[in-house]
Design a protein around this motif. Sequence first.
Motif, mmCIF file in Angstrom:
data_model
loop_
_atom_site.group_PDB
_atom_site.id
_atom_site.type_symbol
_atom_site.label_atom_id
_atom_site.label_comp_id
_atom_site.label_asym_id
_atom_site.label_seq_id
_atom_site.Cartn_x
_atom_site.Cartn_y
_atom_site.Cartn_z
ATOM 1 N N LYS A 274 0.826 -1.210 0.000
ATOM 2 C CA LYS A 274 0.000 0.000 0.000
ATOM 3 C C LYS A 274 0.859 1.258 0.000
ATOM 4 N N SER B 80 2.780 1.560 -3.354
ATOM 5 C CA SER B 80 1.919 2.003 -4.454
ATOM 6 C C SER B 80 1.614 3.493 -4.338
ATOM 7 N N GLU B 81 1.368 3.944 -3.103
ATOM 8 C CA GLU B 81 1.088 5.367 -2.884
ATOM 9 C C GLU B 81 2.299 6.216 -3.258
ATOM 10 N N TYR B 82 3.486 5.730 -2.901
ATOM 11 C CA TYR B 82 4.708 6.479 -3.208
ATOM 12 C C TYR B 82 4.917 6.579 -4.716
ATOM 13 N N TYR C 122 2.584 9.012 -6.290
ATOM 14 C CA TYR C 122 2.876 10.396 -5.908
ATOM 15 C C TYR C 122 3.737 11.102 -6.953
ATOM 16 N N SER D 52 0.627 14.635 5.658
ATOM 17 C CA SER D 52 0.664 14.876 4.214
ATOM 18 C C SER D 52 1.771 15.862 3.843
ATOM 19 N N LYS E 252 5.134 14.099 4.135
ATOM 20 C CA LYS E 252 5.348 13.232 2.974
ATOM 21 C C LYS E 252 5.819 14.048 1.772
ATOM 22 N N TRP F 116 7.693 5.479 4.055
ATOM 23 C CA TRP F 116 7.751 6.517 3.013
ATOM 24 C C TRP F 116 9.165 7.093 2.915
#
Length: 246
Positions: free
Chosen positions: A39, A42-44, A47, A76, A79, A111
Motif C-alpha cells: 500500500k 503504491s502510494e509512493y 505520488y 501529508s 510526505k 515513506w
Amino acid sequence: MKIIKTMFWNKNKEETKEIMQELSDSFSAVKSETEITPKVQSEYIAYHDKIDVDAYSEQYIIAESEKLSKEHEPESEKKRIIFILGHIGTLPCVKIIEEFLKKAEGGLKQWAILAFEEGWMFLENEEMGINKGRVFSGAGGEGEKMRYYFSIRSKNKGSFNDEQIKIIQDKINEVGSEFDLKIESIEFKDDIFLVSALIPMDVAVGSVIEKTVKACNAENKILSSHYFVTNEKKPGWKEVGDNTPE
C-alpha cells in the motif's frame, strides 16, 4: 516560474565517499528492521504524478525540512517534503532523510525509506557515476520494474496436475505479455505455486494477480481467489504455506 535546483555541497570527493558510507551503513540498519507494505509503495509510486519536483530548489526544501521535527505538522506535508528531498537527491537532502529515519515510525518511516532509496540512486549517479536505475524494495528490481513474489493455492486443495500446471504457466505468460512483465520463475509445490515477476512501477500488482486468477479459472475453477504477495525478499515454502490463504 520554475526554480532550478542547485547543489551547494562543497566537500571533496574523499569526504563525500566517507559520508556516503556512513549513510549507507545507517540506512541498512533501519531498512533491515522495516517492511515496506504494498500500500505504501503504491502510494509512493503514484505520488510521482502529483507533484512537479523541478519546481523546487535544494535551498527551499532544506528550509522546509524543519517542519519534519514538528509534532503537529500534518503527515501529508511531511510526505511532500520527504518526497522532494529524495527527488532532489543531493547529499544534504539525503542526510536529512537519514536523520528523520532515526525517529520515524509507521507509514512515514516506510515513506522515508523509499525516498532515501530514490535519493541514494540520484546521489550515486551524481557523485559516483553509478547508474543503477530505480529500486524501491528489498527484493530489488530492474530498470523501471520492481520484483514481486506472489503465491496462489489450488481451489480444490489438491496438488496441481500436469494439465493444470500448463494452463497456469500459459495464462501467467499471457498476462505477463499484456502488462509488460518479466516472468522470472513459476514454481509449484503441492497445492501452491509461487511466481517471481518484474512488474512495471505503473502497474498494480493486485491487477496482475486478479487477472491471472480470472484467466486460469475461465473454463474450470482451479485457483483460489485469495493470494499472498511480497516485495521484500523471496519467501521460503514454509512462509508461502503459512501466508497463502485458501
